[in-house]
Design a protein around this motif. Structure first.
Motif, PDB file in Angstrom:
ATOM      1  N   UNK A 225     -15.295   0.533 -21.392  1.00 32.80           N
ATOM      2  CA  UNK A 225     -16.568   1.173 -21.737  1.00 32.80           C
ATOM      3  C   UNK A 225     -16.854   0.945 -23.220  1.00 32.80           C
ATOM      4  N   UNK A 226     -18.053   0.485 -23.481  1.00 29.02           N
ATOM      5  CA  UNK A 226     -18.490   0.340 -24.880  1.00 29.02           C
ATOM      6  C   UNK A 226     -19.952   0.755 -24.964  1.00 29.02           C
ATOM      7  N   UNK A 227     -20.176   1.856 -25.716  1.00 28.43           N
ATOM      8  CA  UNK A 227     -21.542   2.404 -25.823  1.00 28.43           C
ATOM      9  C   UNK A 227     -22.089   2.658 -24.421  1.00 28.43           C
ATOM     10  N   UNK A 228     -23.220   2.016 -24.057  1.00 28.96           N
ATOM     11  CA  UNK A 228     -23.839   2.203 -22.745  1.00 28.96           C
ATOM     12  C   UNK A 228     -23.559   1.028 -21.814  1.00 28.96           C
ATOM     13  N   UNK A 229     -22.519   0.260 -22.078  1.00 31.68           N
ATOM     14  CA  UNK A 229     -22.204  -0.904 -21.251  1.00 31.68           C
ATOM     15  C   UNK A 229     -20.811  -0.754 -20.657  1.00 31.68           C
ATOM     16  N   UNK A 230     -20.606  -1.452 -19.574  1.00 34.44           N
ATOM     17  CA  UNK A 230     -19.338  -1.429 -18.862  1.00 34.44           C
ATOM     18  C   UNK A 230     -18.955  -2.865 -18.510  1.00 34.44           C
ATOM     19  N   UNK A 231     -17.728  -3.226 -18.786  1.00 35.13           N
ATOM     20  CA  UNK A 231     -17.207  -4.540 -18.403  1.00 35.13           C
ATOM     21  C   UNK A 231     -16.081  -4.334 -17.394  1.00 35.13           C
ATOM     22  N   UNK A 232     -16.194  -5.022 -16.251  1.00 33.06           N
ATOM     23  CA  UNK A 232     -15.195  -4.929 -15.186  1.00 33.06           C
ATOM     24  C   UNK A 232     -14.600  -6.324 -14.991  1.00 33.06           C
ATOM     25  N   UNK A 233     -13.268  -6.413 -15.126  1.00 30.88           N
ATOM     26  CA  UNK A 233     -12.578  -7.700 -15.007  1.00 30.88           C
ATOM     27  C   UNK A 233     -11.694  -7.647 -13.767  1.00 30.88           C
TER      28      UNK A 233
END
Length: 629
Positions: A37-45
């Motif tokens: 989670x970073x700010x209002x973004x989400x990265x899924x790996x």
């Protein structure tokens, strides 16, 4: 949000996504999910070993659907990617927003099969076996497609296939995609990485190192999975939440007055069960959870009994909801009430459902008692109705052979007795409803028996014919067939006037004669009106026809409405403008004369029909009217 909170939030999401993948068919596959989670973004790996071959597009579809269902808080932009374990860069990516999923939008990278023959030892990249025969060309493939199968039809072979021993073809982004704003990854970071040539090691040493790394990865993955299960680390909120749901279920049964309260209570209880079932056996809370599950499972079975009883009661109520009802329906309803009471009797006293079951059982017993009384009354009414019918059958048999006044008197007595028996049937029964239909029939029979002693058959025939023709005349009136209506009213009046005086039928016929005369006059007036309307329609058909059609119309007894067609107006305007431009005086006068002739024709139609006229242009604006003199 603190770092610990973010990490906890990411771990929870990772577990949920892993569960969604298993439910979608990825069970027991070495595909590991990590979230950031970073700010209002989400990265899924999604990371997996090279031995597992996945189709990117369906894998992204499952992940996107899971994220949209979970709806992480304060997240707008989501990025997904798949990568091989040990590789720095992902081989496929996809992005979307929470409110605007974009899974169906293609993202394209350029795949270079081979540009130059560089030894594998220098690059660290091994091409497929037939790469050397591939032309030096560039091929575009959707990034959502597995690199292994880029040129073929998309497939998803059991979500897992064994790849060949050779590494996949290296790829790189040839140009930045136009939708870079939607891509959570930097495409420039996806450049194919050239691995620096390393010193050669012995095969046994390399194999041992690879084995150690694999075992370590398996141990870490297994440990992560075990620790990520509910109620393994930290406080077990699932137990408290499940207990609250169970209490809510019991409260719903106590306080809710709606018929669906058992279903609502069961829904809450099933939510509690769903919270406790994922708690693994290695959790310290497993014993407490297992005890609660057994308790809730038993309570759920009791709710099933209450729901089954409610359904039986509903079926019983439906069979008797529109009284009066037949004895057969009453017996079926009684059996259903008894079954519903028996279902509630299976719920033990120590169950939270027991008070609700007792309340409902008392209500059902009351309905059962009421139904028994109604059923008894219905059966007695059926016997009385049968006696009346038997008496009527005897009267009908005597009527078939009666010729003298004495025999007709016997027929009269039989119909009187049958009617007296029908009057004993109580109201509120189906037999009473049937008796109401029989009473007019029996009374008619009785009247016929009395009249047959004194009146000739011609009187009855004339009356019957008059009434029948009047009924048919009314049917024709309902169809606005005034010519036929007039004809039938005239014939009905003729038959009514043929009924002899000083007979029982003459008293019935006298009021009909005046009514038939009035109806005949009204029908003839309407017939004249209809003929005028028909004449107006015929004249308008002839006036409005043309190429293009001049006008459309509607005709009623109060108004004739005529509207010019767009095609006619357009042609008229074009002709007039052309005449003006060419200074064609005769053509212009011909147009004006045509319009005047049309106006006079419409006014003549209105005068003949004695109906007001209104004329409208093609846009519905009134341009003229005429009141008949």
């Amino acid at each position: 949000m603190t770092v610990a909170t973010i990490q906890s939030k990411a771990q929870i999401l990772e577990v949920k996504l892993q569960q969604h993948l298993q439910a979608a068919g990825f069970k027991n596959l070495p595909l590991y999910i990590s979230c950031d989670f970073r700010d209002e973004s989400l990265t899924v790996v999604g990371e997996h070993p090279r031995s597992l071959v996945l189709k990117a597009k369906p894998t992204f579809a499952v992940l996107e659907a899971a994220i949209l269902e979970i709806e992480p808080e304060a997240i707008q932009q989501i990025g997904l990617c798949l990568k091989i374990t040990g590789q720095k860069q992902p081989y496929a990516f996809h992005s979307f927003t929470m409110h605007h999923p974009v899974l169906s939008r293609p993202k394209t990278v350029h795949l270079f099969k081979k540009t130059e023959n560089i030894p594998a030892a220098e690059t660290g990249i091994v091409l497929r076996e037939n790469a050397a025969q591939t032309p030096d060309v560039e091929e575009k493939i959707p990034l959502g497609t597995d690199i292994k199968d880029a040129g073929g039809e998309e497939y998803f072979p059991d979500l897992s296939e064994s790849s060949s021993n050779s590494d996949p073809i290296a790829f790189k982004v040839a140009a930045i995609p136009t939708d870079i704003a939607d891509n959570p990854f930097n495409p420039l970071d996806m450049e194919a990485v050239t691995v620096a040539q390393k010193p050669k090691h012995s095969p046994l040493a390399m194999l041992a190192a690879a084995g150690i790394v694999s075992i370590a990865a398996l141990v870490l993955a297994g440990g992560y999975y075990m620790l990520s299960r509910p109620c393994v680390i930290g406080e077990c909120t699932a137990l408290a939440n499940a207990k609250q749901l169970s209490e809510n279920s019991t409260r719903t049964l106590k306080t809710s007055k709606v018929a669906s309260s058992p279903e609502e209570a069961q829904r809450q209880l099933k939510q509690a069960i769903a919270l406790l079932e994922p708690i693994p056996s290695w959790s310290s809370h497993r014993g407490e959870a297992q005890s609660a599950l057994e308790k809730y499972g038993s309570q759920n079975q009791h709710l099933n009994s209450a729901i089954d009883a409610a359904r039986l009661a509903q079926s019983a109520a439906q069979k008797t909801q529109n009284p009066p009802y037949s004895a057969e329906n009453g017996q079926e309803a009684q059996a259903l009430w008894q079954s519903a009471i028996a279902q509630l009797g299976e719920i033990p006293r120590d169950s939270p459902v027991y008070p609700f079951a007792q309340r409902k059982a008392k209500e059902y017993r009351k309905n059962l008692a009421t139904g028994n009384r109604q059923l008894s009354t219905e059966k007695q009414a059926e016997k009385t109705l049968l006696a009346a019918k038997n008496t009527a059958q005897i009267a009908e048999a005597r009527e078939a052979v009666a010729q003298t006044a004495e025999t007709w008197a016997q027929v009269q007595a039989g119909w009187e007795e049958s009617l007296a028996i029908l009057s004993e049937i109580p109201t509120g029964t189906t037999s009473y409803q049937e008796a109401k239909l029989l009473v007019p029939k029996y009374e008619t029979k009785l009247s016929e028996a009395v009249e047959r002693k004194n009146v000739e058959g011609i009187s009855e025939n004339a009356y019957t014919q008059a009434v029948t023709l009047a009924a048919e005349a009314r049917i024709f009136e309902g169809k606005n067939a005034w010519f036929k209506a007039s004809e039938y009213w005239r014939r009905a009046l003729s038959y009514a006037e043929q009924v002899p005086a000083a007979t029982s039928y003459s008293q019935k016929t006298q009021p009909l004669i005046a009514s038939y005369k009035t109806s005949l006059q009204q029908a003839e007036v309407r017939l004249q009106e209809e003929r005028k309307l028909q004449k107006a329609r015929t004249d308008l058909d002839r006036t409005c026809k043309g190429n293009p059609k001049i006008c459309d119309y509607t005709v009623s007894k109060d108004l004739i409405a005529v509207q010019m067609t767009p095609g006619y107006v357009q042609k008229l305007q074009q002709t007039f403008i052309l005449a003006e431009n060419n200074n064609a005086t005769k053509t212009r006068q011909a147009v004006e004369n045509h319009v005047q002739t049309l106006q006079k024709a419409l006014e003549a139609i209105a005068e003949n029909a004695k109906i007001p006229l209104q004329v409208y242009d093609a846009e519905g604006k009134r341009i003229g009217s005429h009141e008949p003199k």
